[in-house]
Design a protein around this motif. Structure first.
Motif, PDB file in Angstrom:
ATOM      1  N   ALA A 387       0.842  -1.201   0.000  1.00  0.00           N
ATOM      2  CA  ALA A 387       0.000   0.000   0.000  1.00  0.00           C
ATOM      3  C   ALA A 387       0.874   1.247   0.000  1.00  0.00           C
ATOM      4  O   ALA A 387       0.597   2.213  -0.728  1.00  0.00           O
ATOM      5  CB  ALA A 387      -0.910  -0.014   1.217  1.00  0.00           C
ATOM      6  N   ALA A 388       1.946   1.224   0.784  1.00  0.00           N
ATOM      7  CA  ALA A 388       2.843   2.388   0.866  1.00  0.00           C
ATOM      8  C   ALA A 388       3.475   2.671  -0.489  1.00  0.00           C
ATOM      9  O   ALA A 388       3.558   3.831  -0.920  1.00  0.00           O
ATOM     10  CB  ALA A 388       3.911   2.147   1.917  1.00  0.00           C
ATOM     11  N   ALA A 389       3.901   1.598  -1.180  1.00  0.00           N
ATOM     12  CA  ALA A 389       4.558   1.778  -2.484  1.00  0.00           C
ATOM     13  C   ALA A 389       3.586   2.402  -3.484  1.00  0.00           C
ATOM     14  O   ALA A 389       3.935   3.350  -4.208  1.00  0.00           O
ATOM     15  CB  ALA A 389       5.076   0.437  -2.991  1.00  0.00           C
ATOM     16  N   VAL A 390       2.356   1.876  -3.514  1.00  0.00           N
ATOM     17  CA  VAL A 390       1.365   2.417  -4.454  1.00  0.00           C
ATOM     18  C   VAL A 390       1.014   3.860  -4.063  1.00  0.00           C
ATOM     19  O   VAL A 390       0.886   4.741  -4.925  1.00  0.00           O
ATOM     20  CB  VAL A 390       0.104   1.531  -4.499  1.00  0.00           C
ATOM     21  CG1 VAL A 390      -0.987   2.185  -5.330  1.00  0.00           C
ATOM     22  CG2 VAL A 390       0.445   0.171  -5.082  1.00  0.00           C
ATOM     23  N   LEU A 391       0.900   4.082  -2.764  1.00  0.00           N
ATOM     24  CA  LEU A 391       0.570   5.420  -2.269  1.00  0.00           C
ATOM     25  C   LEU A 391       1.647   6.427  -2.682  1.00  0.00           C
ATOM     26  O   LEU A 391       1.340   7.554  -3.113  1.00  0.00           O
ATOM     27  CB  LEU A 391       0.451   5.380  -0.747  1.00  0.00           C
ATOM     28  CG  LEU A 391      -0.452   6.423  -0.131  1.00  0.00           C
ATOM     29  CD1 LEU A 391      -1.894   6.196  -0.550  1.00  0.00           C
ATOM     30  CD2 LEU A 391      -0.337   6.392   1.392  1.00  0.00           C
ATOM     31  N   ILE A 392       2.888   6.024  -2.568  1.00  0.00           N
ATOM     32  CA  ILE A 392       3.992   6.921  -2.951  1.00  0.00           C
ATOM     33  C   ILE A 392       3.881   7.254  -4.443  1.00  0.00           C
ATOM     34  O   ILE A 392       4.014   8.399  -4.862  1.00  0.00           O
ATOM     35  CB  ILE A 392       5.362   6.299  -2.607  1.00  0.00           C
ATOM     36  CG1 ILE A 392       5.532   6.236  -1.093  1.00  0.00           C
ATOM     37  CG2 ILE A 392       6.511   7.088  -3.231  1.00  0.00           C
ATOM     38  CD1 ILE A 392       6.715   5.435  -0.614  1.00  0.00           C
ATOM     39  N   MET A 393       3.600   6.201  -5.242  1.00  0.00           N
ATOM     40  CA  MET A 393       3.448   6.428  -6.685  1.00  0.00           C
ATOM     41  C   MET A 393       2.303   7.423  -6.942  1.00  0.00           C
ATOM     42  O   MET A 393       2.432   8.345  -7.749  1.00  0.00           O
ATOM     43  CB  MET A 393       3.176   5.094  -7.386  1.00  0.00           C
ATOM     44  CG  MET A 393       3.152   5.155  -8.892  1.00  0.00           C
ATOM     45  SD  MET A 393       1.543   5.539  -9.585  1.00  0.00           S
ATOM     46  CE  MET A 393       0.806   3.931  -9.656  1.00  0.00           C
ATOM     47  N   LEU A 394       1.198   7.236  -6.213  1.00  0.00           N
ATOM     48  CA  LEU A 394       0.033   8.105  -6.434  1.00  0.00           C
ATOM     49  C   LEU A 394       0.308   9.555  -6.008  1.00  0.00           C
ATOM     50  O   LEU A 394      -0.217  10.490  -6.618  1.00  0.00           O
ATOM     51  CB  LEU A 394      -1.183   7.559  -5.674  1.00  0.00           C
ATOM     52  CG  LEU A 394      -1.783   6.276  -6.272  1.00  0.00           C
ATOM     53  CD1 LEU A 394      -2.910   5.744  -5.403  1.00  0.00           C
ATOM     54  CD2 LEU A 394      -2.292   6.511  -7.697  1.00  0.00           C
ATOM     55  N   THR A 395       1.129   9.710  -4.969  1.00  0.00           N
ATOM     56  CA  THR A 395       1.452  11.093  -4.560  1.00  0.00           C
ATOM     57  C   THR A 395       2.214  11.807  -5.680  1.00  0.00           C
ATOM     58  O   THR A 395       2.046  13.008  -5.884  1.00  0.00           O
ATOM     59  CB  THR A 395       2.305  11.152  -3.274  1.00  0.00           C
ATOM     60  OG1 THR A 395       3.502  10.459  -3.501  1.00  0.00           O
ATOM     61  CG2 THR A 395       1.577  10.602  -2.082  1.00  0.00           C
ATOM     62  N   PHE A 396       3.018  11.037  -6.408  1.00  0.00           N
ATOM     63  CA  PHE A 396       3.714  11.633  -7.564  1.00  0.00           C
ATOM     64  C   PHE A 396       2.723  11.851  -8.706  1.00  0.00           C
ATOM     65  O   PHE A 396       2.712  12.901  -9.334  1.00  0.00           O
ATOM     66  CB  PHE A 396       4.853  10.709  -8.032  1.00  0.00           C
ATOM     67  CG  PHE A 396       6.079  10.804  -7.186  1.00  0.00           C
ATOM     68  CD1 PHE A 396       7.041  11.771  -7.446  1.00  0.00           C
ATOM     69  CD2 PHE A 396       6.299   9.944  -6.138  1.00  0.00           C
ATOM     70  CE1 PHE A 396       8.181  11.878  -6.669  1.00  0.00           C
ATOM     71  CE2 PHE A 396       7.428  10.036  -5.349  1.00  0.00           C
ATOM     72  CZ  PHE A 396       8.375  11.003  -5.622  1.00  0.00           C
ATOM     73  N   ARG A 397       1.903  10.829  -8.936  1.00  0.00           N
ATOM     74  CA  ARG A 397       0.962  10.879 -10.065  1.00  0.00           C
ATOM     75  C   ARG A 397       0.046  12.094  -9.949  1.00  0.00           C
ATOM     76  O   ARG A 397      -0.240  12.775 -10.924  1.00  0.00           O
ATOM     77  CB  ARG A 397       0.163   9.569 -10.071  1.00  0.00           C
ATOM     78  CG  ARG A 397      -1.055   9.533 -10.957  1.00  0.00           C
ATOM     79  CD  ARG A 397      -0.676   9.363 -12.416  1.00  0.00           C
ATOM     80  NE  ARG A 397      -1.834   9.282 -13.274  1.00  0.00           N
ATOM     81  CZ  ARG A 397      -2.481  10.332 -13.766  1.00  0.00           C
ATOM     82  NH1 ARG A 397      -2.071  11.533 -13.455  1.00  0.00           N
ATOM     83  NH2 ARG A 397      -3.506  10.183 -14.570  1.00  0.00           N
ATOM     84  N   HIS A 398      -0.438  12.356  -8.753  1.00  0.00           N
ATOM     85  CA  HIS A 398      -1.389  13.461  -8.575  1.00  0.00           C
ATOM     86  C   HIS A 398      -0.719  14.704  -7.989  1.00  0.00           C
ATOM     87  O   HIS A 398      -1.411  15.624  -7.573  1.00  0.00           O
ATOM     88  CB  HIS A 398      -2.552  13.003  -7.699  1.00  0.00           C
ATOM     89  CG  HIS A 398      -3.352  11.903  -8.345  1.00  0.00           C
ATOM     90  ND1 HIS A 398      -4.172  12.129  -9.415  1.00  0.00           N
ATOM     91  CD2 HIS A 398      -3.409  10.573  -8.105  1.00  0.00           C
ATOM     92  CE1 HIS A 398      -4.725  10.987  -9.800  1.00  0.00           C
ATOM     93  NE2 HIS A 398      -4.279  10.020  -9.020  1.00  0.00           N
ATOM     94  N   ASP A 399       0.580  14.690  -7.954  1.00  0.00           N
ATOM     95  CA  ASP A 399       1.360  15.839  -7.477  1.00  0.00           C
ATOM     96  C   ASP A 399       0.771  16.385  -6.163  1.00  0.00           C
ATOM     97  O   ASP A 399       0.474  17.570  -6.030  1.00  0.00           O
ATOM     98  CB  ASP A 399       1.391  16.933  -8.555  1.00  0.00           C
ATOM     99  CG  ASP A 399       2.438  18.011  -8.230  1.00  0.00           C
ATOM    100  OD1 ASP A 399       3.227  17.801  -7.281  1.00  0.00           O
ATOM    101  OD2 ASP A 399       2.475  19.036  -8.923  1.00  0.00           O
ATOM    102  N   VAL A 400       0.641  15.470  -5.223  1.00  0.00           N
ATOM    103  CA  VAL A 400       0.000  15.805  -3.947  1.00  0.00           C
ATOM    104  C   VAL A 400       0.715  16.966  -3.249  1.00  0.00           C
ATOM    105  O   VAL A 400       0.089  17.816  -2.626  1.00  0.00           O
ATOM    106  CB  VAL A 400      -0.032  14.553  -3.031  1.00  0.00           C
ATOM    107  CG1 VAL A 400      -0.523  14.901  -1.627  1.00  0.00           C
ATOM    108  CG2 VAL A 400      -0.929  13.489  -3.646  1.00  0.00           C
TER     109      VAL A 400
END
Lengths: 717, 306
Positions: A387-400
Motif C-alpha cells: 500500500a505504501a509503495a502504491v501510495l507513494i506512486m500516487l502522490t507523484f501521479r497526482h502531485d500531492v
C-alpha cells in the motif's frame, strides 16, 4: 599460572600475525586488484593511448599521456566502487565468525577481551587494504614519472585519490561491520551491507526517476544545478563519479590535471567524501557498541533485532515496488504518453508496484524465516508495504505536494536565475595547464555561474506563467523553454522547468530582461576579466546570414565595450527579434592555444556602438537583404516525407532578393524568436559570387514566396 | 573453583516465544575432581558449558572462576579450555597449525606434549584436518585441550564419536592430568553410562534446571540395593516399616529394594528379620540416579538412559 597478558595473541603484532594467516586470501585479492589497477592497468592505458597518438607531435603525445594517467588513476576515475566492495568483503571476512556458533565457541572461549578482538580485527582489515594500496600506489608514481606520464598536479591527484580510496574502503568496511552486527548469517549480512552502502543512491535514483516521470517542471537529472550527494559510500562513489567525470561536466572529463582543475573538481565531491567519512565513523561507533552487546546466540539468526527486520523489509519492499514501477514507466514511456494510454500504463505500473513490493517483502520474510514457509508470513506488514509503495506512486501521479505548482515566498529567496538555452551558444574552455577562471562550457553554464537576479517578484511572475503553461502542455501552446532556479536563504536550491508562452505580457519579461543583473548573467561580454587577454588573440568574423567577413585579432576588448553599451537598450522585444548579424570569436586551432570554444554575440538593429566598431575595423556587412548583389545563386530544395524531393536553383537577382527577404538564415538566431513555424522540409542554400562558402536558411510556414511554392509544388503543411 | 549462582539463560525463539535453557542453576565444581553434566538433548548442558567458558553471557545469576567473573575476562578465560561438541578447525589447517595457533593463545600450551600426544594417538600433525574423521577431530580437540595446560577443561559431549578403545585411553589421560597437575575436567554427556566411571560428582540437568548435583561416593554410601526373600509376609511388612525405601521390585518372593541408608545400618536392621535369602548388591550410578530422581517424581529412564 596462566597469564592472559603474556600470550602473544594479546599483543598487537601477535594478533595481527595470527589474523594474517587466516586472511591471506583477502590480502592476495587486494594485492591482485591493486596490481591490476595501478601498474598493469596504467601501463596498458598508456600503451593504448600511445598507439592512438602515434605520429602526433611529441607535446600532444605527452599531454595525452598526462590526461590518460589522470583520468585513470585520479579523482575522475570510476574506480572507487572496487574499494567499497573490497571494504564489504573485508568486513564480512573479519566479523563473519559472529555468524557461526561453532566459530563463536572457538573464538569467544579464548582468553582475549572482546575489545581487543574487535579492534584487532578492525585494524587488521584496514591494514590488509591500506598497506598494499600505499606500497603499490606509491611505487607506481615514480614509474609514471620515469615514463613522462605524470606532472606535479597529477601526483597530488593520485595521492588524493589514494586517500579517497582509503576513506571509501574504510567507510564501506564500517558500514559492513554495522550490517554484520545487526544480522546473524553471512548472505543476509552481505545483502544488508550492499543494500545499506547503496541505500541513498537507490532511493535518490528512484525519487529522481519519479520526479522525471510525473513532474512536468522537473528540470532533468543531468541539468540539475544542485549536486546530489548521499551519505553511504557505494552511492557516493556513483554520485562522485557523475560529478567529476560524468555527463554533468563533460568538458572537464579528459584533460591533464592541473592544480586549478584539481581544486575545482575536488570541490564538487569534497562534501560527498566528508559525508562518507562521517557515515563510516557513525557506523564504526554503532558497530562497536552493538558488538559489545551482541549475544553469542545471535549466530545463525537472519536479523538479530526485530525492529531492524521490519525496517529492512519495509525499505527494501517499497524500493523494489517503486523500482519496478520505474521500469514499467520507462518501458511505456509514460512521460510522453497521454490520455487513455497513460491511464492504462498507470494501472500496469500500479500492478507492477504491488507485485514487486509483495514479492520482495515475501522473499525477505522467507530469508528471515530461512524457509519458503515464510512467504505468507507477516502478511499485514507486506500489505502495508504494498500500500505504501502504491501510495507513494500516487502522490507523484497526482502531485500531492504541489511540485509543479511550487512558487517560493519572495522573502525567502536570496537570488534567482532565469536561464534558457540560447539560440546562439558560446563556450570557453581552457585546456592543458591554463587557468580555469572565466571558463564556461556553454551559455547555460555561464548563466548558472553568473546570473543573480534579485527582483524575485518579477522572476516569480514569469515562472508562474511558465509552470502553468508547461503543465497544460497543449499542442497549441507556443513558447520558449527556460529554467528558474531559486537560491533560498536557507541554502536550498530549487529548480523548475518552464515553458514561457510567447503570449506573456512584454512588461513582465522586461522586468527581468531589461535588468542589468540579467544581462550580466547572460552575455559573455560580462565577467570576462580572465578571458579578455586570451580572446584578444582569437580570430573574429562577422556574419550576416548570407556572407561573412574575417577581421584582425585584437578586437575583443573594443567590441565587448561597445556591445556592453548597446545592451543598455536590450529588452524582451530585442530578444524576440532576428539579429542583423553575429560576431563570432573562435580559437582557430584550440590545442595550439591551450583553449577551445567560441564567443558568439548577436548584433541587433540599433546596436550602433557595435556597428561603429565593426565598420572601423572593416568587419561590417550590411544586413542580408542589402547584400543580394554578392550572391551568385540560391538553391531551394524540398524534402518530402514520402520521398518526393524537388530542387530549384535561382540566379535571377529579383528572385534571390525575394528569397532573402523571406528567409531565416541559420547563422542568425534571436534568443526568443518563434521557431514553431519554420518549414524544416524546405532548405535554402546560398552561394556567394566569391565562392567563399555556402550559407543555409529556411522559410516560415506562411511566408514562402509564391514562385517557390509553384516551382517546387510545395504541399501545405 | 568454578562456581555458579542462580544462573539463568533464556533464548527467544520463533518471534516472541522464550525458552529457558538454563534455569536458576547453582553449582560448585571443586578443583581436581571430575564433574559430569548429564541431561537429554536440549536439557541445557551445552548452554551451561558455554556460559561457564564465557562464550555466552548469562541473563541472570553469576559464574566465577576463582571468584572472578568469566564473561569477557581474559584472566579467567586463560584458566579454562572449552571443547564444544562440534569443534572449529581452520579450513585448510592441520593439527600443527592448530597447535601453533593455541600456542599463541595460551602461554601454558605445551607443544612438545601436544606432538607426543598426537603421535600416541596416530594423528598426523601435517595432515589436513578437513580429511579427518569425526572421531579423529574429537581426539584432536581433546588433545589440544590437554596440551593447553589450563586448570579447567570443559568438554561438551565429551566422548561422542570416539571408539571404546580411544574413549578408555582418553579417560586415562584425564586421570593422569588430574593426578599430575590437578586438572579439573567438566564433562557433559547425554548418556550417563558414558561418563559414570570417570566422574567424581555429577549434575543432572533437565529442562534447564539442575535436578540434582552430588558427589558420587556420597550418593553410593547413603544408598543400598538389597535382594531379599522373606520367611513370611508379616516379616516383609515389619522390615519395610523399618526401611526408607526408594524403589521396590518383586518377582515372586524375591524382593529387590533400593533403600536410603548406609550398608551397616541396613545390615543391622535385617539382623532381626527372619529371611530365607538376604544380600547387599553393588549399586550402579544409573540405579542411584533412577532412585534419586524417581523419588523427586521424575522417570530418569526417559531423561538420560536412552
Amino acid at each position: 599460572m596462566t597469564s592472559a597478558k603474556s600470550s602473544s595473541i594479546n599483543t598487537f603484532s601477535g594478533m595481527q600475525k595470527l589474523l594474517f594467516k587466516r586472511s591471506f586470501w583477502l590480502a592476495a585479492l587486494n594485492v591482485l586488484y591493486l596490481l591490476l589497477y595501478y601498474p598493469a592497468g596504467t601501463i596498458l592505458q598508456l600503451v593504448r593511448i600511445d598507439m592512438i597518438n602515434d605520429g602526433q607531435p611529441l607535446a600532444e603525445q605527452l599531454e595525452a599521456r598526462l590526461s590518460e594517467v589522470s583520468t585513470w588513476l585520479g579523482i575522475r576515475t570510476a574506480f572507487l566502487f572496487p574499494a567499497v566492495l573490497l571494504g564489504i568483503i573485508t568486513g564480512l571476512q573479519a566479523f563473519g565468525y559472529l555468524f557461526s556458533m561453532v566459530k563463536m565457541d572457538f573464538y569467544q572461549s579464548q582468553p582475549v577481551s572482546g575489545r581487543k578482538v574487535f579492534f584487532g580485527k578492525f585494524v587488521h582489515g584496514i591494514l590488509l587494504f591500506e598497506l598494499p594500496l600505499f606500497v603499490i600506489g606509491g611505487l607506481t608514481i615514480p614509474v609514471l614519472y620515469f615514463m613522462h606520464s605524470l606532472n606535479g598536479a597529477g601526483t597530488l591527484e593520485i595521492l588524493l585519490q589514494m586517500a579517497r580510496m582509503s576513506v571509501y574502503f574504510i567507510s564501506g568496511y564500517c558500514v559492513t561491520i554495522f550490517a554484520a552486527m545487526v544480522t546473524g548469517n553471512l548472505p543476509v549480512a552481505a545483502g544488508v551491507s550492499v543494500f545499506l552502502n547503496s541505500l541513498d543512491f537507490i532511493f535518490l535514483k528512484i525519487l529522481l526517476s519519479y520526479e522525471q516521470q510525473f513532474f512536468k517542471t522537473f528540470v532533468g537529472i543531468y541539468d540539475l544545478p544542485k549536486r546530489y550527494y548521499g551519505i553511504f559510500p557505494l552511492g557516493n562513489a556513483f554520485f562522485g563519479s557523475e560529478l567529476v567525470s560524468g555527463r554533468q561536466f563533460m568538458s572537464d572529463s579528459y584533460s591533464p590535471m592541473r592544480l586549478q582543475l584539481l581544486g575545482t573538481l575536488y570541490g564538487r565531491i569534497f562534501p560527498a567524501d566528508i559525508a562518507v567519512l562521517l557515515t563510516g565513523l557513525v557506523c564504526f561507533i554503532a558497530g562497536y557498541r552493538l558488538f559489545k552487546k551482541r549475544k553469542a546466540e545471535s549466530a545463525g539468526k537472519s536479523v538479530v533485532y526485530a525492529p531492524v527486520r521490519v525496517c529492512i523489509k519495509f525499505i527494501a519492499g517499497t524500493a523494489a515496488g517503486l523500482g519496478i514501477g520505474t521500469l514499467i514507466f520507462g518501458i511505456f514511456n509514460v512521460s510522453s504518453d497521454a490520455g487513455k494510454n497513460r491511464n492504462s500504463t498507470m494501472l500496469i505500473a500500479a500492478g507492477g508496484i504491488l507485485c514487486g513490493a509483495f514479492l520482495v517483502s515475501s522473499l525477505i520474510e522467507c530469508i528471515y524465516e530461512q524457509s519458503i514457509r515464510g512467504f505468507f508470513k507477516s502478511l499485514w506488514q507486506t500489505t502495508v508495504i504494498c500500500a505504501a509503495a502504491v501510495l507513494i506512486m500516487l502522490t507523484f501521479r497526482h502531485d500531492v505536494f504541489g511540485y509543479d505548482r511550487f512558487v517560493p515566498e519572495a522573502s525567502k529567496v536570496a537570488y534567482a536565475q532565469l536561464t534558457h538555452y540560447p539560440a546562439l551558444d558560446s563556450s570557453y574552455s581552457p585546456a592543458g595547464t591554463q587557468d580555469l577562471k572565466g571558463s564556461f562550457n556553454s551559455l547555460m553554464d555561464f548563466q548558472r555561474q553568473n546570473m543573480k537576479l534579485t527582483n524575485i517578484p518579477a522572476v516569480i511572475d514569469i515562472a508562474k506563467e511558465g509552470q502553468a503553461a508547461l503543465v497544460r502542455a497543449t499542442d497549441d501552446e507556443s513558447g520558449f523553454s527556460a529554467q528558474v532556479t531559486y537560491y533560498m536563504k536557507n541554502g536550498r536550491v530549487i529548480s523548475r522547468n518552464l515553458l514561457i508562452p510567447y503570449s506573456i505580457q512584454a512588461k513582465k519579461l522586461d522586468a527581468v530582461w531589461k535588468s542589468e543583473e540579467f544581462k550580466e548573467g547572460f552575455f559573455p561580454v560580462y565577467h570576462d576579466a580572465e578571458r579578455a587577454q586570451q580572446l584578444e588573440s582569437w580570430d573574429v568574423q562577422y556574419l550576416n546570414g548570407v556572407t561573412r567577413k574575417k577581421g584582425p585579432q585584437g578586437l575583443y576588448r573594443k567590441i565587448a565595450q561597445a556591445y556592453r553599451e548597446d545592451l543598455s537598450q536590450y529588452n524582451a522585444a530585442t530578444a524576440m527579434s532576428l539579429p542583423i548579424g553575429v560576431i563570432r570569436f573562435d580559437a582557430s586551432w584550440p590545442m595550439s592555444k591551450n583553449v577551445s570554444g567560441e564567443i558568439v554575440l548577436p548584433v541587433y538593429t540599433g546596436f550602433r556602438n557595435t556597428v561603429a566598431v565593426l565598420k572601423k575595423a572593416d568587419l561590417w556587412l550590411d544586413p542580408a537583404a542589402d547584400c543580394v548583389d554578392l550572391i551568385g545563386k540560391v538553391t531551394v530544395s524540398y524534402y518530402g516525407d514520402d520521398g518526393q524531393n524537388a530542387s530549384r536553383t535561382y540566379t535571377d537577382s529579383g528572385k534571390i532578393e525575394e528569397i532573402i527577404k523571406h528567409m531565416k538564415p541559420d547563422d542568425l538566431d534571436g534568443d526568443l524568436i518563434m521557431t514553431d513555424d519554420i518549414r524544416w522540409d524546405v532548405a535554402i542554400d546560398i552561394f556567394p559570387k566569391d565562392e567563399s562558402g555556402s550559407y543555409t536558411g529556411n522559410f516560415r510556414k506562411d511566408d514562402i514566396p509564391s514562385f517557390i511554392v509553384n516551382d517546387l509544388q510545395l504541399p501545405e503543411e | 573453583m568454578i562456581e555458579t549462582m542462580h544462573l539463568t539463560k533464556k533464548f527467544r525463539v520463533e518471534g516472541k516465544r522464550v525458552v529457558t535453557a538454563v534455569n536458576d542453576v547453582s553449582l560448585k565444581l571443586e578443583d581436581a575432581k571430575v564433574f559430569g553434566l548429564v541431561g537429554t538433548n536440549g536439557a541445557g548442558k551445552s548452554t551451561l558449558l558455554r556460559i561457564l567458558s564465557g562464550v555466552m553471557k548469562q541473563d541472570d545469576g553469576m559464574v566465577c572462576i576463582d571468584r572472578e567473573p568469566v564473561y569477557d575476562n581474559p584472566e579467567s578465560k586463560a584458566k579454562l579450555f572449552f571443547v564444544p561438541s562440534d569443534s572449529y578447525f581452520f579450513s585448510t589447517g592441520c593439527p600443527m597449525d592448530m597447535g601453533v595457533y593455541y600456542q599463541c593463545v595460551y602461554d601454558t600450551f605445551d607443544m612438545q606434549k601436544y606432538l607426543k600426544l598426537l603421535k600416541s594417538f596416530n594423528l598426523d600433525p601435517e595432515r589436513r584436518i578437513s580429511e579427518f574423521s569425526k572421531g579423529m577431530k574429537k581426539q584432536l580437540s581433546i588433545l589440544l585441550a590437554l596440551s593447553a595446560g589450563t586448570r579447567y577443561v570443559l568438554l561438551d559431549e565429551t566422548f561422542d564419536g570416539l571408539d571404546p578403545l580411544v574413549r578408555q585411553a582418553m579417560k586415562s589421560l584425564f586421570a593422569n592430568e588430574i593426578v599430575s597437575r590437578g586438572l579439573t575436567p567438566v564433562l557433559s554427556s547425554h548418556n550417563l553410562r558414558e561418563i559414570e566411571d570417570i566422574c567424581d560428582s555429577i549434575g543432572l540437568l533437565h529442562q534447564g534446571g539442575l535436578l540434582l548435583s552430588s558427589d558420587i561416593e556420597d550418593m553410593k554410601l547413603g544408598m543400598q540395593k538389597i535382594q531379599v526373600v522373606f520367611a513370611s509376609e508379616e516379616d516383609r511388612k515389619n522390615a519395610e516399616a523399618m526401611l526408607h525405601i526408594l524403589t521396590h521390585e518383586s518377582r515372586g518372593r524375591l524382593h529387590t529394594y533400593t533403600v536410603s541408608a548406609s550398608r551397616e545400618e541396613t545390615e543391622q536392621k535385617f539382623r532381626g528379620v527372619p529371611t530365607v535369602f538376604f544380600e547387599v548388591l553393588p549399586l550402579s550410578l544409573e540405579e542411584i540416579f533412577i532412585s534419586e530422581t524417581e523419588a523427586s517424581g521424575y522417570d530418569i529412564r526417559k531423561i538420560i538412559l536412552n
